[in-house]
Design a protein around this motif. Structure first.
Motif, PDB file in Angstrom:
ATOM      1  N   ALA A 243       6.369  -1.554   7.075  1.00  0.00           N
ATOM      2  CA  ALA A 243       7.096  -0.671   6.158  1.00  0.00           C
ATOM      3  C   ALA A 243       8.601  -0.896   6.224  1.00  0.00           C
ATOM      4  O   ALA A 243       9.316  -0.627   5.248  1.00  0.00           O
ATOM      5  CB  ALA A 243       6.773   0.792   6.477  1.00  0.00           C
ATOM      6  N   ASP A 244       9.100  -1.382   7.344  1.00  0.00           N
ATOM      7  CA  ASP A 244      10.536  -1.618   7.501  1.00  0.00           C
ATOM      8  C   ASP A 244      10.993  -2.917   6.856  1.00  0.00           C
ATOM      9  O   ASP A 244      12.204  -3.148   6.722  1.00  0.00           O
ATOM     10  CB  ASP A 244      10.906  -1.649   8.995  1.00  0.00           C
ATOM     11  N   PHE A 245      10.042  -3.782   6.480  1.00  0.00           N
ATOM     12  CA  PHE A 245      10.391  -5.118   6.016  1.00  0.00           C
ATOM     13  C   PHE A 245       9.879  -5.450   4.614  1.00  0.00           C
ATOM     14  O   PHE A 245      10.175  -6.524   4.104  1.00  0.00           O
ATOM     15  CB  PHE A 245       9.852  -6.168   7.004  1.00  0.00           C
ATOM     16  N   LEU A 246       9.109  -4.578   3.990  1.00  0.00           N
ATOM     17  CA  LEU A 246       8.489  -4.900   2.705  1.00  0.00           C
ATOM     18  C   LEU A 246       9.516  -5.001   1.574  1.00  0.00           C
ATOM     19  O   LEU A 246       9.378  -5.819   0.672  1.00  0.00           O
ATOM     20  CB  LEU A 246       7.431  -3.860   2.350  1.00  0.00           C
ATOM     21  N   SER A 247      10.513  -4.166   1.584  1.00  0.00           N
ATOM     22  CA  SER A 247      11.511  -4.125   0.511  1.00  0.00           C
ATOM     23  C   SER A 247      12.053  -5.524   0.209  1.00  0.00           C
ATOM     24  O   SER A 247      12.253  -6.330   1.129  1.00  0.00           O
ATOM     25  CB  SER A 247      12.653  -3.200   0.934  1.00  0.00           C
ATOM     26  N   PRO A 248      12.283  -5.839  -1.073  1.00  0.00           N
ATOM     27  CA  PRO A 248      12.253  -4.962  -2.255  1.00  0.00           C
ATOM     28  C   PRO A 248      10.920  -4.963  -3.000  1.00  0.00           C
ATOM     29  O   PRO A 248      10.847  -4.509  -4.133  1.00  0.00           O
ATOM     30  CB  PRO A 248      13.353  -5.561  -3.129  1.00  0.00           C
ATOM     31  N   ARG A 249       9.847  -5.485  -2.386  1.00  0.00           N
ATOM     32  CA  ARG A 249       8.545  -5.447  -3.043  1.00  0.00           C
ATOM     33  C   ARG A 249       8.045  -4.010  -3.158  1.00  0.00           C
ATOM     34  O   ARG A 249       8.231  -3.216  -2.242  1.00  0.00           O
ATOM     35  CB  ARG A 249       7.514  -6.286  -2.272  1.00  0.00           C
ATOM     36  N   PRO A 250       7.407  -3.657  -4.264  1.00  0.00           N
ATOM     37  CA  PRO A 250       6.935  -2.282  -4.477  1.00  0.00           C
ATOM     38  C   PRO A 250       5.716  -1.945  -3.630  1.00  0.00           C
ATOM     39  O   PRO A 250       4.894  -2.810  -3.317  1.00  0.00           O
ATOM     40  CB  PRO A 250       6.605  -2.244  -5.970  1.00  0.00           C
ATOM     41  N   ALA A 251       5.601  -0.661  -3.296  1.00  0.00           N
ATOM     42  CA  ALA A 251       4.516  -0.188  -2.438  1.00  0.00           C
ATOM     43  C   ALA A 251       3.921   1.089  -2.996  1.00  0.00           C
ATOM     44  O   ALA A 251       4.649   2.004  -3.422  1.00  0.00           O
ATOM     45  CB  ALA A 251       5.031   0.054  -1.021  1.00  0.00           C
ATOM     46  N   LEU A 252       2.603   1.162  -2.971  1.00  0.00           N
ATOM     47  CA  LEU A 252       1.859   2.365  -3.328  1.00  0.00           C
ATOM     48  C   LEU A 252       1.019   2.777  -2.144  1.00  0.00           C
ATOM     49  O   LEU A 252       0.284   1.959  -1.580  1.00  0.00           O
ATOM     50  CB  LEU A 252       0.951   2.107  -4.535  1.00  0.00           C
ATOM     51  N   ILE A 253       1.098   4.049  -1.765  1.00  0.00           N
ATOM     52  CA  ILE A 253       0.233   4.603  -0.731  1.00  0.00           C
ATOM     53  C   ILE A 253      -0.605   5.707  -1.359  1.00  0.00           C
ATOM     54  O   ILE A 253      -0.065   6.658  -1.937  1.00  0.00           O
ATOM     55  CB  ILE A 253       1.053   5.135   0.455  1.00  0.00           C
ATOM     56  N   VAL A 254      -1.926   5.545  -1.270  1.00  0.00           N
ATOM     57  CA  VAL A 254      -2.890   6.529  -1.761  1.00  0.00           C
ATOM     58  C   VAL A 254      -3.620   7.081  -0.537  1.00  0.00           C
ATOM     59  O   VAL A 254      -4.152   6.310   0.267  1.00  0.00           O
ATOM     60  CB  VAL A 254      -3.895   5.883  -2.738  1.00  0.00           C
ATOM     61  N   HIS A 255      -3.659   8.403  -0.400  1.00  0.00           N
ATOM     62  CA  HIS A 255      -4.237   8.970   0.822  1.00  0.00           C
ATOM     63  C   HIS A 255      -4.870  10.320   0.540  1.00  0.00           C
ATOM     64  O   HIS A 255      -4.440  11.057  -0.355  1.00  0.00           O
ATOM     65  CB  HIS A 255      -3.144   9.142   1.881  1.00  0.00           C
ATOM     66  N   GLY A 256      -5.911  10.629   1.326  1.00  0.00           N
ATOM     67  CA  GLY A 256      -6.543  11.932   1.229  1.00  0.00           C
ATOM     68  C   GLY A 256      -5.715  13.004   1.917  1.00  0.00           C
ATOM     69  O   GLY A 256      -5.082  12.757   2.945  1.00  0.00           O
ATOM     70  N   VAL A 257      -5.743  14.212   1.365  1.00  0.00           N
ATOM     71  CA  VAL A 257      -4.953  15.303   1.938  1.00  0.00           C
ATOM     72  C   VAL A 257      -5.498  15.725   3.301  1.00  0.00           C
ATOM     73  O   VAL A 257      -4.754  16.244   4.140  1.00  0.00           O
ATOM     74  CB  VAL A 257      -4.891  16.514   0.996  1.00  0.00           C
ATOM     75  N   VAL A 258      -6.797  15.495   3.533  1.00  0.00           N
ATOM     76  CA  VAL A 258      -7.409  15.748   4.835  1.00  0.00           C
ATOM     77  C   VAL A 258      -8.060  14.450   5.299  1.00  0.00           C
ATOM     78  O   VAL A 258      -8.860  13.860   4.566  1.00  0.00           O
ATOM     79  CB  VAL A 258      -8.464  16.874   4.767  1.00  0.00           C
ATOM     80  N   ASP A 259      -7.691  13.994   6.491  1.00  0.00           N
ATOM     81  CA  ASP A 259      -8.225  12.726   6.997  1.00  0.00           C
ATOM     82  C   ASP A 259      -8.129  12.750   8.518  1.00  0.00           C
ATOM     83  O   ASP A 259      -7.040  12.669   9.076  1.00  0.00           O
ATOM     84  CB  ASP A 259      -7.437  11.547   6.421  1.00  0.00           C
ATOM     85  N   ARG A 260      -9.282  12.849   9.185  1.00  0.00           N
ATOM     86  CA  ARG A 260      -9.290  12.954  10.646  1.00  0.00           C
ATOM     87  C   ARG A 260      -9.187  11.598  11.327  1.00  0.00           C
ATOM     88  O   ARG A 260      -8.981  11.532  12.537  1.00  0.00           O
ATOM     89  CB  ARG A 260     -10.580  13.648  11.119  1.00  0.00           C
TER      90      ARG A 260
END
Length: 290
Positions: free
Chosen positions: A220-237
């Motif tokens: 995450a500290d090195f990806l820029s300037p490439r675009p990123a999408l994070i999709v995640h569940g609101v509850v995830d154990r």
């Protein structure tokens, strides 16, 4: 179509899916859950995203499924990054693919691998993580007796180094010891939901050491300037929403975070409406940025 490509002397097996209509098309390479094989989660997402206009490549990483590599069912973090590199090289050589428009999609543990891989390979133009595990040893250390855990794995590996057999444990179990213990992982991998002739309910004990020592969050500290999408569940154990939030915060723009109203981690493996919501978010984002 079934395809094969080689990396580090290991033959990897994958499924290449090509959408209808004139090409070349943007393409996506997939990496998925811990112990997963290509006809489970990654295959489902690849199939769905092919209908959205992307060439897709879901494949078995080294040591897993139909691909080569030893020991079997062993997590090899650096090897997986090499596999992804070779998969992109394979895609870029295909006539159906626009070599300048390739994205990486990771689900569960693959979310972290796809992030770290994309961060250091400029051929990858966009990243998506779905229900991602963005492992880093700092977070792992805070939740366990880290020194004792590392010592236990050192003993296992020393016995193997001295000629002993590779030590295994179950991948899932409703009760008792397993790499992914409890009812939720078993509800997917222990039932017909995950049925695959190429999946084994076992994993090397040393694989768990890899899980607690890898640092995929750093991507995450090195990806820029490439675009990123994070999709995640609101509850995830199993792959914490807090981990997804940390990855998002450490990313630079352009970035997007989409919350899905799922209540279990494995909901995003194959349950509706969650898969459709994740696919729609991913397709929309990648059409915009690829």
């Amino acid at each position: 179509m079934r395809v094969e490509f080689a990396v580090d002397g290991v033959v990897l097996v994958g499924d290449l899916r090509v959408p209808g209509g004139p090409g070349p098309h943007p393409a996506l390479v997939f990496t998925g859950p811990f112990t997963g094989v290509r006809d489970q989660v990654t295959g489902l997402y690849a199939e769905r995203l092919t209908t959205e206009g992307f060439v897709t490549l879901a494949f078995d990483h080294r040591n897993w499924g139909e691909s080569g590599g030893e020991p079997r069912c062993h997590e090899d973090p650096q090897g997986k990054l090499h596999d992804l590199r070779a998969a992109v090289s394979f895609l870029r050589a295909r006539p159906e693919v626009d070599a300048g428009r390739i994205g990486a999609v990771g689900i569960c543990l693959g979310g972290g691998y796809a992030l770290k891989f994309a961060a250091f390979d400029p051929r990858v133009k966009a990243f998506t993580g779905i229900a991602g595990a963005y492992n880093n040893p700092y977070a792992m250390r805070s939740g366990m007796d880290y020194a004792a855990v590392l010592a236990s794995f050192a003993e296992v590996l020393e016995r193997q180094d001295q000629g002993g057999p590779v030590a295994y444990l179950p991948a899932v179990a409703e009760e008792g010891e397993a790499a992914m213990p409890g009812d939720e992982p078993y509800a997917y991998y222990g039932t017909d939901r995950s049925a695959s002739p190429h999946w084994d309910n076992r994993v090397t004990r040393a694989s768990v050491r890899e899980l607690v020592t890898m640092d995929n969050m750093m991507g995450a500290d090195f990806l820029s300037p490439r675009p990123a999408l994070i999709v995640h569940g609101v509850v995830d154990r199993f792959c914490s929403p807090e981990g997804a939030e940390e990855a998002y915060k450490r990313l630079d723009e352009p970035k997007r975070l989409v919350w899905i109203d799922a209540k279990q981690h494995v909901d995003l493996y194959d349950r509706e409406p969650y898969v459709t919501q994740a696919v729609e978010a991913t397709a929309g984002f990648l059409r915009e940025h690829l």
